[in-house]
Design a protein around this motif. Structure first.
Motif, PDB file in Angstrom:
ATOM      1  N   VAL A   1      80.152  74.611  59.247  1.00 41.09           N
ATOM      2  CA  VAL A   1      81.120  73.320  59.616  1.00 41.09           C
ATOM      3  C   VAL A   1      80.748  72.067  58.813  1.00 41.09           C
ATOM      4  CG1 VAL A   1      81.052  73.867  62.067  1.00 41.09           C
ATOM      5  CG2 VAL A   1      79.339  72.049  61.691  1.00 41.09           C
ATOM      6  N   CYS A   2      82.040  71.263  58.475  1.00 41.65           N
ATOM      7  CA  CYS A   2      81.825  70.350  57.792  1.00 41.65           C
ATOM      8  C   CYS A   2      82.767  69.567  57.802  1.00 41.65           C
ATOM      9  CB  CYS A   2      81.758  70.814  55.859  1.00 41.65           C
ATOM     10  SG  CYS A   2      83.811  71.387  55.679  1.00 41.65           S
TER      11      CYS A   2
ATOM     12  N   CYS B   1      86.640  70.823  58.333  1.00 41.48           N
ATOM     13  CA  CYS B   1      86.651  71.666  59.908  1.00 41.48           C
ATOM     14  C   CYS B   1      86.148  70.907  61.173  1.00 41.48           C
ATOM     15  CB  CYS B   1      86.114  72.862  59.538  1.00 41.48           C
ATOM     16  SG  CYS B   1      84.710  73.318  59.259  1.00 41.48           S
TER      17      CYS B   1
ATOM     18  N   CYS C   1      83.590  75.866  54.037  1.00 37.58           N
ATOM     19  CA  CYS C   1      82.379  76.731  54.703  1.00 37.58           C
ATOM     20  C   CYS C   1      82.618  78.356  54.992  1.00 37.58           C
ATOM     21  CB  CYS C   1      83.155  76.034  55.919  1.00 37.58           C
ATOM     22  SG  CYS C   1      82.594  74.705  56.667  1.00 37.58           S
TER      23      CYS C   1
HETATM   24 ZN    ZN Z   1      84.538  73.497  56.930  1.00 35.60          ZN
END
Ligand code: ZN
Ligand code: ADP
Ligand code: MG
Length: 465
Positions: free
Chosen positions: A37-38, A41, A25
């Motif tokens: 975000v992913c 995270c 990210c």
């Molecule tokens: Zn992330």
């Protein structure tokens, strides 16, 4: 008996990577909340962290530039606590095996530098709280000093130099307003020679002004308590910029037990000596070394030299002007006084300066060769700063060149009068035909370029007749 302050700083610096420490990210500041975000995270179950090599490289740069020893093997641990902006329920940080130890800035020793991830941000609006996780997972180094600092001034000087070093090495952008650099100030007081007193820790100070104010407030508060027979409670405190005061956040008794343990998802961080050496070779000349070199090689005062190294861009600009002009001391004065004034007025960055080092170097040459006078030069500089035109063109356009600059002619006439005292005396005693001789000398002095009419009237004026 007088009190002595004892201060140690824990500085958090965002590493200037494009992406986060354990996922891909972006780390850019100011995006719409929760758009960067992913699953990693956001702490989704089963998502696995992958360490960002560039973050490690930047952390190693920070360590080398502060004189620390980089350890070939360090360990990422989980620091467990609950907080709304920490979705995993733990922060990945280095604990008992940090990346680097034992450096220093000036006479302040650095205990350790370790890598960790930043948390997200909680935003409180009225009685509603929001969480923005864009910042979660941003790579950080934490740089922990020994308690070697003795005053707010020294803390300011240490943080100033540390920030410069991090910016010179492109480790961190140093932007305190955006939170790229923030620090916790640990403060205690004692009578000189006594063992360390109980400390308080003021969290998340994000400006130099706040740092000084928070430290001074803590020193005064602790002094008042101890002088009235009280004891200091070891606690974490928050600084309130609105009042200039600190107030308790949590005491040692409520302190977290973080239950650190090595993160099972991340292998030990192993960095090869050859890579560390390669990074060491890429570190640019650091500000204090540069300032010493300027003072030595260019015969600048320590104050001038220090002012010119505040940023690498400024230092590089100055050096380019010094070379282009062949006059480093004049270059230092012009950069410090005129360039910084104009950039400040224009609220412009040095990279965006209309006056290039070559142009300023050229202007200094025009002064040094006597082509224009000092006052005209200031006017030419101001014009360059607006139009971005070359000084020669401005001199030409404004008719400031040698022939018509009264300053230059007057200076030359003074020299002629000084050198021909006998003829001047005879002229003043009535030998009028000597005026022609003196005008001739003045033309010679200005290599024939002075405006004849002006040369005549200025000489007549100076001769008082
Ligand atoms: Zn992330
Ligand atoms: P913690 O992680 O609990 O904050 P550390 O041992 O990492 O504790 O110390 C944090 C900082 O506090 C360091 O910068 C250290 O120099 C400073 N420090 C330690 N003892 C004192 C003290 N008595 N007075 C002022 N600063 C101190
Ligand atoms: Mg601490």
């Amino acid at each position: 008996m007088s009190w002595e302050a004892v201060i140690g700083l824990e500085v958090h610096a965002h590493l200037s990577t494009a992406t986060k420490i354990f996922c891909g990210c972006p780390t850019s500041f100011g995006a719409a909340p929760n758009t960067q975000v992913c699953p990693v995270c956001l702490g989704y179950p089963g998502a696995l962290p992958v360490l960002n090599r560039r973050a490690v490289e930047l952390a190693i740069r920070a360590a080398i530039a502060t004189g620390c020893t980089v350890h070939e093997r360090s360990i990422f641990a989980r620091k467990n606590y609950f907080y709304p902006d920490l979705p995993k329920g733990y922060q990945i940080s280095q604990f008992d095996r940090p990346l680097a130890t034992g450096g220093g800035i000036g006479r302040v020793r650095i205990l350790r530098i370790h890598m960790e991830e930043d948390a997200g941000k909680s935003i409180h609006r009225g009685d509603v709280s929001h969480v923005d996780l864009n910042r979660a997972g941003t790579p950080l180094v934490e740089i922990v000093s020994e308690p070697d600092i003795r005053s707010a001034d020294e803390a300011d000087a240490y943080l100033t130099r540390l920030r410069q070093v991090l910016m010179y090495t492109d480790v961190c952008d140093g932007n305190m307003e955006e939170g790229s650099l923030r620090c916790d100030a640990n403060v205690s007081i004692r009578h000189p020679g006594d063992p360390l007193g109980t400390r308080t820790e003021v969290k998340n100070v994000n400006s130099f002004r706040y740092l000084r104010s928070a430290i001074d407030f803590e020193i005064a508060r602790q002094t008042a308590i101890l002088e009235s027979g009280g004891v200091i409670t070891q606690e974490t405190r928050l600084y309130d910029p609105a009042t200039g005061e600190t107030r308790p956040m949590r005491s040692k008794e409520e302190a977290h037990d973080y239950r650190y343990f090595p993160d099972p998802d991340l292998p030990p961080l192993v960095v090869e000596r050859a890579w560390i050496d390669e990074i060491a070779r890429s570190i640019p000349e650091l500000p204090h070394i540069r300032a010493e070199r300027y003072a030595r090689d260019f015969a600048l005062s320590a104050v001038d030299a220090e002012a010119l190294v505040t940023s690498r861009q400024l230092a590089e600009y100055f050096e380019a002007v010094a070379h282009a002009s062949g006059n480093p001391r004049a270059a230092a004065n012009w950069v410090r006084n005129e360039l910084l004034r104009v950039l400040n007025e224009q609220k412009a960055d040095i990279a965006a300066s209309r006056v290039t080092p070559a142009m300023l170097g050229n202007l200094i040459r025009l002064i040094d060769t006597g082509a224009i006078g000092g006052k005209s030069a200031k006017a030419v500089f101001d014009e360059m700063a607006v139009s971005g035109d070359d000084p020669d063109a401005i001199v030409e356009r404004q008719g400031l060149s040698q022939i018509s600059d009264p300053e230059i002619i007057r200076d030359a006439a003074r020299r002629v009068i000084e050198r021909n005292a006998a003829q001047v005396e005879q002229y003043r005693a009535g030998k009028a035909q000597l005026f022609g001789f003196l005008v001739g000398q003045l033309m010679k002095e200005t290599r024939g370029k002075a405006n004849a009419g002006m040369a005549n009237s200025i000489l007549r004026e100076l001769l008082g007749g």
